[in-house]
Scaffold this motif. Sequence first.
Motif, PDB file in Angstrom:
ATOM      1  N   SER A  99     -23.190  21.007  63.524  1.00 11.64           N
ATOM      2  CA  SER A  99     -22.374  22.092  64.850  1.00 11.64           C
ATOM      3  C   SER A  99     -22.645  23.117  65.075  1.00 11.64           C
ATOM      4  O   SER A  99     -23.000  23.853  65.730  1.00 11.64           O
ATOM      5  N   GLN A 100     -23.014  24.107  63.941  1.00  9.67           N
ATOM      6  CA  GLN A 100     -23.152  25.449  63.860  1.00  9.67           C
ATOM      7  C   GLN A 100     -24.394  25.526  63.792  1.00  9.67           C
ATOM      8  O   GLN A 100     -25.223  26.278  64.354  1.00  9.67           O
ATOM      9  N   ALA A 101     -25.305  24.204  63.233  1.00  7.84           N
ATOM     10  CA  ALA A 101     -26.383  24.539  63.286  1.00  7.84           C
ATOM     11  C   ALA A 101     -26.949  24.363  64.615  1.00  7.84           C
ATOM     12  O   ALA A 101     -27.900  25.173  65.020  1.00  7.84           O
ATOM     13  N   ILE A 102     -26.441  23.396  65.474  1.00  9.90           N
ATOM     14  CA  ILE A 102     -26.122  23.455  67.178  1.00  9.90           C
ATOM     15  C   ILE A 102     -27.022  24.303  67.933  1.00  9.90           C
ATOM     16  O   ILE A 102     -27.157  25.211  68.673  1.00  9.90           O
ATOM     17  N   LEU A 103     -25.483  25.079  67.119  1.00 16.07           N
ATOM     18  CA  LEU A 103     -25.012  26.281  67.999  1.00 16.07           C
ATOM     19  C   LEU A 103     -26.810  27.423  67.806  1.00 16.07           C
ATOM     20  O   LEU A 103     -26.499  28.468  68.915  1.00 16.07           O
ATOM     21  N   VAL A 104     -26.335  27.563  66.800  1.00 18.13           N
ATOM     22  CA  VAL A 104     -28.355  28.673  66.388  1.00 18.13           C
ATOM     23  C   VAL A 104     -28.970  27.935  67.439  1.00 18.13           C
ATOM     24  O   VAL A 104     -29.089  29.352  67.955  1.00 18.13           O
ATOM     25  N   TYR A 105     -29.251  26.917  67.029  1.00 18.41           N
ATOM     26  CA  TYR A 105     -31.027  26.512  67.926  1.00 18.41           C
ATOM     27  C   TYR A 105     -30.651  26.851  69.556  1.00 18.41           C
ATOM     28  O   TYR A 105     -31.191  27.582  69.906  1.00 18.41           O
ATOM     29  N   LEU A 106     -29.305  26.518  69.780  1.00 16.10           N
ATOM     30  CA  LEU A 106     -28.784  26.502  71.408  1.00 16.10           C
ATOM     31  C   LEU A 106     -29.247  28.301  71.514  1.00 16.10           C
ATOM     32  O   LEU A 106     -29.406  28.360  73.386  1.00 16.10           O
ATOM     33  N   ALA A 107     -28.222  28.671  71.009  1.00 17.55           N
ATOM     34  CA  ALA A 107     -28.363  30.220  71.136  1.00 17.55           C
ATOM     35  C   ALA A 107     -30.038  30.768  71.229  1.00 17.55           C
ATOM     36  O   ALA A 107     -29.747  31.905  71.944  1.00 17.55           O
ATOM     37  N   LYS A 108     -30.071  30.774  70.676  1.00 16.02           N
ATOM     38  CA  LYS A 108     -31.974  31.348  70.319  1.00 16.02           C
ATOM     39  C   LYS A 108     -32.534  30.858  71.270  1.00 16.02           C
ATOM     40  O   LYS A 108     -33.541  31.674  72.315  1.00 16.02           O
ATOM     41  N   LYS A 109     -32.778  29.485  71.950  1.00 15.34           N
ATOM     42  CA  LYS A 109     -33.022  29.458  72.715  1.00 15.34           C
ATOM     43  C   LYS A 109     -32.761  29.685  73.648  1.00 15.34           C
ATOM     44  O   LYS A 109     -33.602  29.455  74.648  1.00 15.34           O
ATOM     45  N   HIS A 110     -31.471  29.501  74.261  1.00 11.98           N
ATOM     46  CA  HIS A 110     -31.272  29.866  75.918  1.00 11.98           C
ATOM     47  C   HIS A 110     -30.578  31.048  76.444  1.00 11.98           C
ATOM     48  O   HIS A 110     -30.425  31.183  76.864  1.00 11.98           O
ATOM     49  N   GLY A 111     -29.612  31.302  74.617  1.00 11.82           N
ATOM     50  CA  GLY A 111     -29.035  32.674  74.998  1.00 11.82           C
ATOM     51  C   GLY A 111     -30.173  33.976  74.617  1.00 11.82           C
ATOM     52  O   GLY A 111     -30.716  33.957  74.640  1.00 11.82           O
ATOM     53  N   ASP A 112     -29.439  35.401  73.802  1.00  9.86           N
ATOM     54  CA  ASP A 112     -29.512  36.145  73.982  1.00  9.86           C
ATOM     55  C   ASP A 112     -28.715  36.779  72.664  1.00  9.86           C
ATOM     56  O   ASP A 112     -28.635  35.837  72.591  1.00  9.86           O
ATOM     57  N   GLU A 113     -29.212  37.729  72.685  1.00  9.07           N
ATOM     58  CA  GLU A 113     -28.763  38.143  71.426  1.00  9.07           C
ATOM     59  C   GLU A 113     -27.361  38.785  71.276  1.00  9.07           C
ATOM     60  O   GLU A 113     -26.891  39.316  70.481  1.00  9.07           O
ATOM     61  N   GLN A 114     -26.625  38.610  72.409  1.00 11.49           N
ATOM     62  CA  GLN A 114     -24.997  38.740  72.746  1.00 11.49           C
ATOM     63  C   GLN A 114     -24.582  38.095  72.101  1.00 11.49           C
ATOM     64  O   GLN A 114     -23.498  37.852  70.934  1.00 11.49           O
ATOM     65  N   LEU A 115     -25.050  37.115  71.684  1.00 13.60           N
ATOM     66  CA  LEU A 115     -24.544  35.555  71.383  1.00 13.60           C
ATOM     67  C   LEU A 115     -24.438  35.565  69.729  1.00 13.60           C
ATOM     68  O   LEU A 115     -23.791  34.973  68.553  1.00 13.60           O
ATOM     69  N   LEU A 116     -25.733  35.579  69.462  1.00 12.20           N
ATOM     70  CA  LEU A 116     -26.699  35.421  68.430  1.00 12.20           C
ATOM     71  C   LEU A 116     -26.991  36.869  67.721  1.00 12.20           C
ATOM     72  O   LEU A 116     -28.492  36.646  67.897  1.00 12.20           O
ATOM     73  N   PRO A 117     -26.847  38.129  67.328  1.00  5.77           N
ATOM     74  CA  PRO A 117     -28.366  38.936  67.024  1.00  5.77           C
ATOM     75  C   PRO A 117     -29.086  38.875  65.921  1.00  5.77           C
ATOM     76  O   PRO A 117     -28.577  38.269  65.056  1.00  5.77           O
ATOM     77  N   ILE A 118     -29.633  39.741  66.053  1.00  2.00           N
ATOM     78  CA  ILE A 118     -30.855  39.959  65.165  1.00  2.00           C
ATOM     79  C   ILE A 118     -30.787  40.888  63.875  1.00  2.00           C
ATOM     80  O   ILE A 118     -30.908  40.167  62.526  1.00  2.00           O
ATOM     81  N   ASP A 119     -30.239  41.823  64.342  1.00  2.28           N
ATOM     82  CA  ASP A 119     -30.405  43.132  63.217  1.00  2.28           C
ATOM     83  C   ASP A 119     -29.189  42.515  62.014  1.00  2.28           C
ATOM     84  O   ASP A 119     -28.757  41.682  62.101  1.00  2.28           O
ATOM     85  N   PRO A 120     -29.771  42.643  60.526  1.00  4.37           N
ATOM     86  CA  PRO A 120     -28.997  42.281  59.658  1.00  4.37           C
ATOM     87  C   PRO A 120     -27.732  42.043  59.818  1.00  4.37           C
ATOM     88  O   PRO A 120     -26.741  41.204  58.835  1.00  4.37           O
ATOM     89  N   GLU A 121     -27.050  43.363  59.752  1.00  5.13           N
ATOM     90  CA  GLU A 121     -25.128  43.592  59.658  1.00  5.13           C
ATOM     91  C   GLU A 121     -24.292  42.004  60.770  1.00  5.13           C
ATOM     92  O   GLU A 121     -23.598  41.816  60.189  1.00  5.13           O
ATOM     93  N   GLY A 122     -25.049  42.085  61.729  1.00  4.50           N
ATOM     94  CA  GLY A 122     -24.949  41.787  63.067  1.00  4.50           C
ATOM     95  C   GLY A 122     -24.872  39.734  62.985  1.00  4.50           C
ATOM     96  O   GLY A 122     -23.787  39.468  62.863  1.00  4.50           O
ATOM     97  N   MET A 123     -25.794  38.892  62.225  1.00  2.62           N
ATOM     98  CA  MET A 123     -26.373  38.175  61.402  1.00  2.62           C
ATOM     99  C   MET A 123     -25.427  37.380  60.553  1.00  2.62           C
ATOM    100  O   MET A 123     -25.053  36.304  61.162  1.00  2.62           O
ATOM    101  N   ALA A 124     -25.825  38.527  59.609  1.00  2.00           N
ATOM    102  CA  ALA A 124     -24.490  38.506  58.766  1.00  2.00           C
ATOM    103  C   ALA A 124     -23.514  37.977  58.941  1.00  2.00           C
ATOM    104  O   ALA A 124     -22.776  36.831  58.781  1.00  2.00           O
ATOM    105  N   LEU A 125     -22.272  38.981  59.805  1.00  2.00           N
ATOM    106  CA  LEU A 125     -21.592  38.546  60.202  1.00  2.00           C
ATOM    107  C   LEU A 125     -21.433  37.560  60.893  1.00  2.00           C
ATOM    108  O   LEU A 125     -20.155  36.824  61.255  1.00  2.00           O
ATOM    109  N   VAL A 126     -22.227  37.018  61.562  1.00  2.00           N
ATOM    110  CA  VAL A 126     -21.401  35.927  62.641  1.00  2.00           C
ATOM    111  C   VAL A 126     -21.710  34.458  61.616  1.00  2.00           C
ATOM    112  O   VAL A 126     -20.658  33.975  61.848  1.00  2.00           O
ATOM    113  N   GLN A 127     -22.858  34.720  60.986  1.00  2.00           N
ATOM    114  CA  GLN A 127     -22.774  33.635  59.770  1.00  2.00           C
ATOM    115  C   GLN A 127     -21.723  33.682  58.906  1.00  2.00           C
ATOM    116  O   GLN A 127     -20.898  32.466  58.460  1.00  2.00           O
TER     117      GLN A 127
END
Length: 204
Positions: A66-94
Motif C-alpha cells: 500500500s505504501q508503494a502504491i501511495l507513492v506511485y499514485l501521488a507521483k503520477k496523479h498528485g503534486d508535491e504537496q502529497l509527496l515532496p521531493i526535497d531531501p528533508e520533506g521526502m525523508a520525513l514522509v518516508q
Amino acid sequence: MIKFYDAPMSGNCHKVRMLLSMLEIPHEVVPVSLPNMDHKTPAHLARNPLGTVPVIEDGDVVIYDSQAILVYLAKKHGDEQLLPIDPEGMALVQQWLSYAVNEVWNGPALARAFLLFDRDVDLARCLAAAKTTLSILDARLSQHDWLALDRLTIADIACYPYAALAEDGKISLAPYSALQAWFKRIEALPGYVTMPGLGQQPGG
Ligand SMILES: N[C@@H](CCC(=O)N[C@@H](CS)C(=O)NCC(=O)O)C(=O)O
C-alpha cells in the motif's frame, strides 16, 4: 484504466481507496475475497508473489504494497504537496510510511486481525505494541496538525486506517485526544471515503 485489487475489510486497501478517491483517479475495482483465498490463486500470485492485497495494475505497471502504491499514485496523479521531493520533506514522509508498515501494522492492525480474522499472532504483544504506537502518534499530533509536514501528505493516509480502526481490536482510543482530532481532520477532507469501523465524512 487502473485496476485495483481490493479486499473490503482491509485497512491496507483502504489507504489506496482513499487516495484514488481524493485524487479522483478513474479506476476499476477488482474485488478479492480473502476468506475465499482469492489472493493465493496463481493469477494473483503472478501479480504479487507475496499473495497480498492491495495491488494495482496500470497498463504494464504492477505495484503491490500500500505504501508503494501511495507513492506511485501521488507521483503520477498528485503534486508535491502529497509527496515532496526535497531531501528533508521526502525523508520525513518516508519515516511515517515506514511507521505505517512496522509500528502501526504490528500493533493495532494485527490486534484487529486477531480479533476479526483469527490471525495467529501474540495478542498481548500486539496490544503492548499498539499502546506505544498510538502514544507516539498522539504525542506527535499534539504538536502538529499532520504527521510528516505542515499539511496532508501520503504519510497521513498510510497511518490513518489502522490507527482509526484500533477499536476493532478492542483498543480504546479514549486516551488519545490529539489522534482523535487528526482522525476528524482526515475525515473532513474532500474525497475522504469510509469503511466499516471508520468515521463518516461530516454530514455523510
Ligand atoms: N505491507 C503490505 C501488507 C499487505 C497485507 O498484508 N495485506 C493483507 C490484507 S490487509 C493481506 O493481503 N493478507 C493476506 C495474507 O497475508 O495472506 C501493504 O501495506 O500492502
